[in-house]
Write a protein that holds these residues in place. Structure first.
Motif, PDB file in Angstrom:
ATOM      1  N   GLY A 153      -4.214   3.138  85.324  1.00 28.11           N
ATOM      2  CA  GLY A 153      -4.015   3.223  83.885  1.00 28.11           C
ATOM      3  C   GLY A 153      -2.662   3.831  83.552  1.00 28.11           C
ATOM      4  N   LYS A 154      -2.486   4.157  82.287  1.00 26.30           N
ATOM      5  CA  LYS A 154      -1.230   4.729  81.819  1.00 26.30           C
ATOM      6  C   LYS A 154      -1.423   6.186  81.423  1.00 26.30           C
ATOM      7  N   CYS A 155      -0.399   6.971  81.633  1.00 23.86           N
ATOM      8  CA  CYS A 155      -0.396   8.368  81.211  1.00 23.86           C
ATOM      9  C   CYS A 155      -0.053   8.420  79.720  1.00 23.86           C
ATOM     10  N   VAL A 156      -0.950   8.994  78.915  1.00 27.24           N
ATOM     11  CA  VAL A 156      -0.718   9.147  77.479  1.00 27.24           C
ATOM     12  C   VAL A 156      -0.859  10.632  77.141  1.00 27.24           C
ATOM     13  N   PRO A 157       0.232  11.385  77.182  1.00 26.19           N
ATOM     14  CA  PRO A 157       0.146  12.836  76.963  1.00 26.19           C
ATOM     15  C   PRO A 157       0.018  13.207  75.493  1.00 26.19           C
ATOM     16  N   ILE A 158      -0.680  14.310  75.260  1.00 27.32           N
ATOM     17  CA  ILE A 158      -0.743  14.946  73.948  1.00 27.32           C
ATOM     18  C   ILE A 158      -0.079  16.309  74.094  1.00 27.32           C
ATOM     19  N   LEU A 159       1.076  16.476  73.486  1.00 32.48           N
ATOM     20  CA  LEU A 159       1.816  17.737  73.587  1.00 32.48           C
ATOM     21  C   LEU A 159       1.253  18.746  72.590  1.00 32.48           C
ATOM     22  N   ALA A 160       0.742  19.847  73.107  1.00 33.01           N
ATOM     23  CA  ALA A 160       0.218  20.915  72.252  1.00 33.01           C
ATOM     24  C   ALA A 160       0.941  22.204  72.620  1.00 33.01           C
ATOM     25  N   LEU A 161       2.230  22.200  72.382  1.00 38.10           N
ATOM     26  CA  LEU A 161       3.098  23.311  72.768  1.00 38.10           C
ATOM     27  C   LEU A 161       3.865  23.824  71.547  1.00 38.10           C
ATOM     28  N   GLY A 162       4.437  25.012  71.692  1.00 40.31           N
ATOM     29  CA  GLY A 162       5.328  25.508  70.656  1.00 40.31           C
ATOM     30  C   GLY A 162       4.973  26.878  70.116  1.00 40.31           C
ATOM     31  N   THR A 163       3.683  27.225  70.108  1.00 37.56           N
ATOM     32  CA  THR A 163       3.306  28.526  69.563  1.00 37.56           C
ATOM     33  C   THR A 163       3.927  29.656  70.379  1.00 37.56           C
ATOM     34  N   ASN A 164       3.847  29.571  71.703  1.00 40.18           N
ATOM     35  CA  ASN A 164       4.446  30.614  72.537  1.00 40.18           C
ATOM     36  C   ASN A 164       5.971  30.632  72.405  1.00 40.18           C
ATOM     37  N   ASP A 165       6.560  29.445  72.244  1.00 40.57           N
ATOM     38  CA  ASP A 165       8.024  29.356  72.140  1.00 40.57           C
ATOM     39  C   ASP A 165       8.565  30.149  70.968  1.00 40.57           C
ATOM     40  N   MET A 166       7.827  30.145  69.854  1.00 38.20           N
ATOM     41  CA  MET A 166       8.369  30.758  68.642  1.00 38.20           C
ATOM     42  C   MET A 166       8.514  32.275  68.768  1.00 38.20           C
ATOM     43  N   PHE A 167       7.899  32.875  69.794  1.00 41.76           N
ATOM     44  CA  PHE A 167       8.022  34.307  69.997  1.00 41.76           C
ATOM     45  C   PHE A 167       9.242  34.669  70.847  1.00 41.76           C
ATOM     46  N   THR A 168       9.839  33.679  71.486  1.00 43.36           N
ATOM     47  CA  THR A 168      10.890  34.001  72.455  1.00 43.36           C
ATOM     48  C   THR A 168      12.186  33.223  72.258  1.00 43.36           C
ATOM     49  N   ALA A 169      12.181  32.190  71.421  1.00 40.88           N
ATOM     50  CA  ALA A 169      13.369  31.340  71.316  1.00 40.88           C
ATOM     51  C   ALA A 169      13.654  30.965  69.870  1.00 40.88           C
ATOM     52  N   SER A 170      14.900  30.599  69.614  1.00 41.45           N
ATOM     53  CA  SER A 170      15.286  30.147  68.280  1.00 41.45           C
ATOM     54  C   SER A 170      14.774  28.735  68.053  1.00 41.45           C
ATOM     55  N   PRO A 171      14.621  28.315  66.789  1.00 46.25           N
ATOM     56  CA  PRO A 171      14.193  26.943  66.511  1.00 46.25           C
ATOM     57  C   PRO A 171      15.083  25.900  67.177  1.00 46.25           C
ATOM     58  N   ALA A 172      16.402  26.124  67.230  1.00 46.59           N
ATOM     59  CA  ALA A 172      17.310  25.155  67.854  1.00 46.59           C
ATOM     60  C   ALA A 172      17.020  25.021  69.348  1.00 46.59           C
ATOM     61  N   THR A 173      16.770  26.148  70.013  1.00 49.76           N
ATOM     62  CA  THR A 173      16.455  26.108  71.440  1.00 49.76           C
ATOM     63  C   THR A 173      15.106  25.441  71.673  1.00 49.76           C
ATOM     64  N   ILE A 174      14.141  25.743  70.809  1.00 52.79           N
ATOM     65  CA  ILE A 174      12.820  25.113  70.933  1.00 52.79           C
ATOM     66  C   ILE A 174      12.952  23.598  70.796  1.00 52.79           C
ATOM     67  N   ALA A 175      13.744  23.152  69.835  1.00 55.81           N
ATOM     68  CA  ALA A 175      13.937  21.710  69.639  1.00 55.81           C
ATOM     69  C   ALA A 175      14.573  21.076  70.872  1.00 55.81           C
TER      70      ALA A 175
END
Length: 281
Positions: free
Chosen positions: A187-209
């Protein structure tokens, strides 16, 4: 729950298990162990392979055990010169199959134990013999409700997630592991990205993007055609007070923009938005 819903009336599958080692991040809501998935490990140490970079290394004589009604039980593990063999048993009987991991180097090599030959619930034990084996994932397929040429097919799912992980935690090696495991059965890999909450505590929005775009780049380079994304939920009162709302609006906006620009389908599941009948988009 997701695995149960998508396979309702098909088979009582377990999600493919990639978190094979105990984890504690100091938060009772995020701490979990193999026992959370009904798996008991006797012996074992932590390796660095697989989708999370945290595999289970069984030394000779170590084993993992679990109970259920499964028509197929398999693992993915590291194959290389000097590695041992895995034997699988049902209800304490002699091994009904084995997989030799001593050979040419291969990451996430499929065990191919074959069908269990069982329909009733029982206890499975996977033991390392003759040397250590570094396991990155465990597959437990429930017994199919029907099995004909026109039967509805099972949808295999797995959660490649770990408390405290960021977009940047998913390196090229880990993405390769994810896509290989997900594509094992044709079959095919169909990922669901559920990330970002932890990032907002350690990185700027530009770096997260930038980091979010890098994950999308790696997935697309691995041949993934369709990606879904769940924007991060706003931290609530149960979080440490210094975390509440930190960088949320700017970070969520940056992530959603990357998703829209890169063709990622956004699933509007943010807690505060859903509670108001709104969407993040």
């Amino acid at each position: 729950l997701w695995t149960t819903l998508v396979n309702l009336g098909v088979a009582a599958d377990e999600p493919i298990m990639t978190h094979l080692r105990p984890l504690s991040v100091g938060n009772a809501l995020l701490d979990y162990t193999p026992g959370f998935y009904g798996v008991t490990v006797t012996g074992g140490t932590t390796g660095t392979r697989g989708p999370l970079g945290e595999s289970l290394v069984l030394a000779a004589g170590d084993f993992m055990e679990f109970t259920g009604a499964y028509e197929r039980v398999e693992v993915f593990a590291y194959k290389a010169a000097g590695q041992g063999t895995l034997e699988i048993r049902f209800n304490g009987a002699s091994a009904y199959a084995s997989a030799n991991y001593d050979g040419a180097t291969e990451l996430d090599a499929y065990s191919n134990f074959g069908v269990t030959g069982q329909s009733a619930s029982g206890t499975y034990r996977i033991t390392a013999v003759g040397g250590s084996v570094d396991i990155s994932a465990l597959v437990r397929d429930g017994v199919m409700a029907t099995a004909t040429a026109t039967s509805k097919r099972r949808l295999r799912t797995f959660r490649a997630a770990r408390g405290s992980y960021l977009f940047s935690s998913f390196t090229s090696t880990r993405i390769t592991s994810i896509t290989k495991i997900a594509s094992q059965w044709g079959g095919k890999c169909v990922p669901i990205l559920a990330l970002g909450t932890n990032d907002m505590f350690t990185a700027s929005p530009a770096t997260i993007a930038t980091n979010a775009g890098a994950v999308i780049d790696l997935l697309q380079a691995a041949g993934v055609e369709r990606i879904f994304g769940i924007p991060p939920a706003r931290p609530g009162a149960s979080w440490n007070a210094s975390f509440v709302g930190q960088n949320y609006d700017a970070a969520a906006g940056a992530i959603c923009k990357v998703y829209r620009d890169r063709g990622v389908k956004i699933i509007p599941a943010g807690q505060e938005f859903a509670a108001q009948g709104l969407t993040l988009d």
